[in-house]
Motif scaffolding. Structure first.
Motif, PDB file in Angstrom:
ATOM      1  N   SER A 230       0.827  -1.198   0.000  1.00 35.26           N
ATOM      2  CA  SER A 230       0.000   0.000   0.000  1.00 35.26           C
ATOM      3  C   SER A 230       0.866   1.255   0.000  1.00 35.26           C
ATOM      4  O   SER A 230       2.094   1.193  -0.105  1.00 35.26           O
ATOM      5  CB  SER A 230      -0.934  -0.028   1.211  1.00 35.26           C
ATOM      6  OG  SER A 230      -1.901   0.986   1.112  1.00 35.26           O
ATOM      7  N   GLY A 231       0.205   2.423   0.151  1.00 28.07           N
ATOM      8  CA  GLY A 231       0.891   3.694   0.040  1.00 28.07           C
ATOM      9  C   GLY A 231       1.283   4.308   1.370  1.00 28.07           C
ATOM     10  O   GLY A 231       1.256   3.660   2.419  1.00 28.07           O
ATOM     11  N   PHE A 232       1.644   5.591   1.314  1.00 25.94           N
ATOM     12  CA  PHE A 232       2.238   6.308   2.434  1.00 25.94           C
ATOM     13  C   PHE A 232       1.311   7.419   2.934  1.00 25.94           C
ATOM     14  O   PHE A 232       0.441   7.878   2.208  1.00 25.94           O
ATOM     15  CB  PHE A 232       3.544   6.984   2.005  1.00 25.94           C
ATOM     16  CG  PHE A 232       4.490   6.140   1.217  1.00 25.94           C
ATOM     17  CD1 PHE A 232       5.569   5.537   1.827  1.00 25.94           C
ATOM     18  CD2 PHE A 232       4.324   5.965  -0.155  1.00 25.94           C
ATOM     19  CE1 PHE A 232       6.470   4.770   1.097  1.00 25.94           C
ATOM     20  CE2 PHE A 232       5.210   5.210  -0.892  1.00 25.94           C
ATOM     21  CZ  PHE A 232       6.284   4.603  -0.265  1.00 25.94           C
ATOM     22  N   THR A 233       1.560   7.867   4.167  1.00 26.58           N
ATOM     23  CA  THR A 233       1.074   9.175   4.600  1.00 26.58           C
ATOM     24  C   THR A 233       2.295  10.086   4.723  1.00 26.58           C
ATOM     25  O   THR A 233       3.413   9.619   4.984  1.00 26.58           O
ATOM     26  CB  THR A 233       0.329   9.123   5.944  1.00 26.58           C
ATOM     27  OG1 THR A 233       1.264   8.809   7.003  1.00 26.58           O
ATOM     28  CG2 THR A 233      -0.793   8.086   5.901  1.00 26.58           C
ATOM     29  N   ALA A 234       2.080  11.399   4.535  1.00 32.22           N
ATOM     30  CA  ALA A 234       3.201  12.338   4.550  1.00 32.22           C
ATOM     31  C   ALA A 234       3.904  12.348   5.903  1.00 32.22           C
ATOM     32  O   ALA A 234       5.143  12.406   5.978  1.00 32.22           O
ATOM     33  CB  ALA A 234       2.705  13.739   4.190  1.00 32.22           C
ATOM     34  N   TRP A 235       3.119  12.287   6.988  1.00 37.51           N
ATOM     35  CA  TRP A 235       3.750  12.305   8.306  1.00 37.51           C
ATOM     36  C   TRP A 235       4.536  11.013   8.536  1.00 37.51           C
ATOM     37  O   TRP A 235       5.613  11.034   9.140  1.00 37.51           O
ATOM     38  CB  TRP A 235       2.701  12.515   9.399  1.00 37.51           C
ATOM     39  CG  TRP A 235       3.302  12.890  10.731  1.00 37.51           C
ATOM     40  CD1 TRP A 235       4.550  13.390  10.956  1.00 37.51           C
ATOM     41  CD2 TRP A 235       2.673  12.799  12.008  1.00 37.51           C
ATOM     42  NE1 TRP A 235       4.753  13.623  12.291  1.00 37.51           N
ATOM     43  CE2 TRP A 235       3.612  13.268  12.966  1.00 37.51           C
ATOM     44  CE3 TRP A 235       1.421  12.385  12.431  1.00 37.51           C
ATOM     45  CZ2 TRP A 235       3.325  13.300  14.317  1.00 37.51           C
ATOM     46  CZ3 TRP A 235       1.141  12.432  13.793  1.00 37.51           C
ATOM     47  CH2 TRP A 235       2.072  12.885  14.725  1.00 37.51           C
TER      48      TRP A 235
END
Length: 289
Positions: A230-235
């Protein structure tokens, strides 16, 4: 001591059950649905939290949760973990009393599925953290991804669940599942602690998003590399860069994206030898992330 790999058991009747319904054509259909039950965690005589979980490995979950919350320190000696199935309570006991009141006064609800909870300062313990610079070979990513995505699991049988695997080289050491990926990681932490498994040469693979909570837990466990389909969160990326965690997301088919800790990567995979993404797995993964 060589530990036997700990893998999911999708046949365990306690973890899911068939429920009758109808499909898009109005035809009768039976599907397996994951169970969800509360587990109240105590540290000695202090009630800490009630977590929603599928109910397997409650001792690992209770211990790992307390470790990842910083409520247990290296100096604390765990003397036992008691689980009462009828009361749905797990009690972690230590040789000496611990002081958790300050952490209980402040808690943060996180973005994890099934609503994760972090007590006290989320960033506590990260300020002076140094993760080992153990190199990771990209060739292992593809093999591990294939192994994990094709291992019989509750995720494959029911969906509505996340998996997290602790890996070393090409070997999957422990693969935990739960309704919240934070629970799956906590089970891994508890299993590692009770079995004396070191972290410096390990990789953590998860099916869920790479959120701040996932990055913090992985870092505090001392694991230098975290991977997800899956993807990322900026924090999550910001924290990973702060502590030097190798953070790899969107691991599908031949592709992946590394947004932190690129210095550990050893590019030794011939991409022409990697099969294209399994579209069936991709569709299933997209439904349940």
């Amino acid at each position: 001591m060589t530990l036997k790999p700990l893998l999911p058991d999708p046949t365990d009747p306690r973890l899911s059950r068939p429920i009758e319904g109808v499909d898009e054509n109005g035809q009768a259909k039976s599907v397996n649905v994951i169970e969800e039950r509360p587990l109240t965690i105590y540290l000695n005589s202090q009630e800490i939290v009630t977590a929603m979980t599928i109910g397997d490995y409650p001792e690992y979950l209770a211990l790992g949760f307390l470790l990842n919350q910083g409520m247990l320190r290296d100096s604390d000696t765990v003397t036992g973990i008691d689980f009462d199935e009828e009361l749905e309570v797990a009690v972690v006991r230590t040789a000496q009393a611990t002081n958790v009141e300050d952490k209980l006064e402040k808690k943060t609800r996180t973005s994890g599925c099934a609503v994760g909870t972090v007590f006290g300062d989320m960033m506590a313990g990260l300020e002076n953290l140094t993760l080992p610079d153990t190199p990771v070979h990209t060739s292992t990513f593809y093999d591990l991804s294939y192994q994990i995505n094709h291992t019989p699991s509750l995720y494959m049988e029911t969906g509505a669940i996340h998996g997290t695997a602790l890996c070393q080289g090409l070997e999957v050491l422990a693969y935990m599942e739960d309704v919240g990926r934070h629970n799956a990681v906590d089970k891994i932490a508890g299993w590692m602690h009770l079995n004396g498994v070191s972290s410096e040469d390990k990789v953590l693979y998860t099916t869920g998003r790479l959120t701040s909570e996932m990055v913090i837990k992985t870092s505090l466990m001392g694991i230098p590399t975290l991977i997800s389909r899956s993807g990322f969160t900026a924090w999550g990326v910001d924290i990973a860069r702060q502590v030097g965690l190798t953070l790899i997301g969107r691991m599908r088919g031949k592709k992946f994206t590394c947004l932190s800790g690129q210095h550990r990567l050893v590019y030794d995979q011939d991409l022409s030898q990697v099969p294209d993404d399994d579209k069936k797995m991709r569709r299933k993964g997209a439904q349940h992330e």
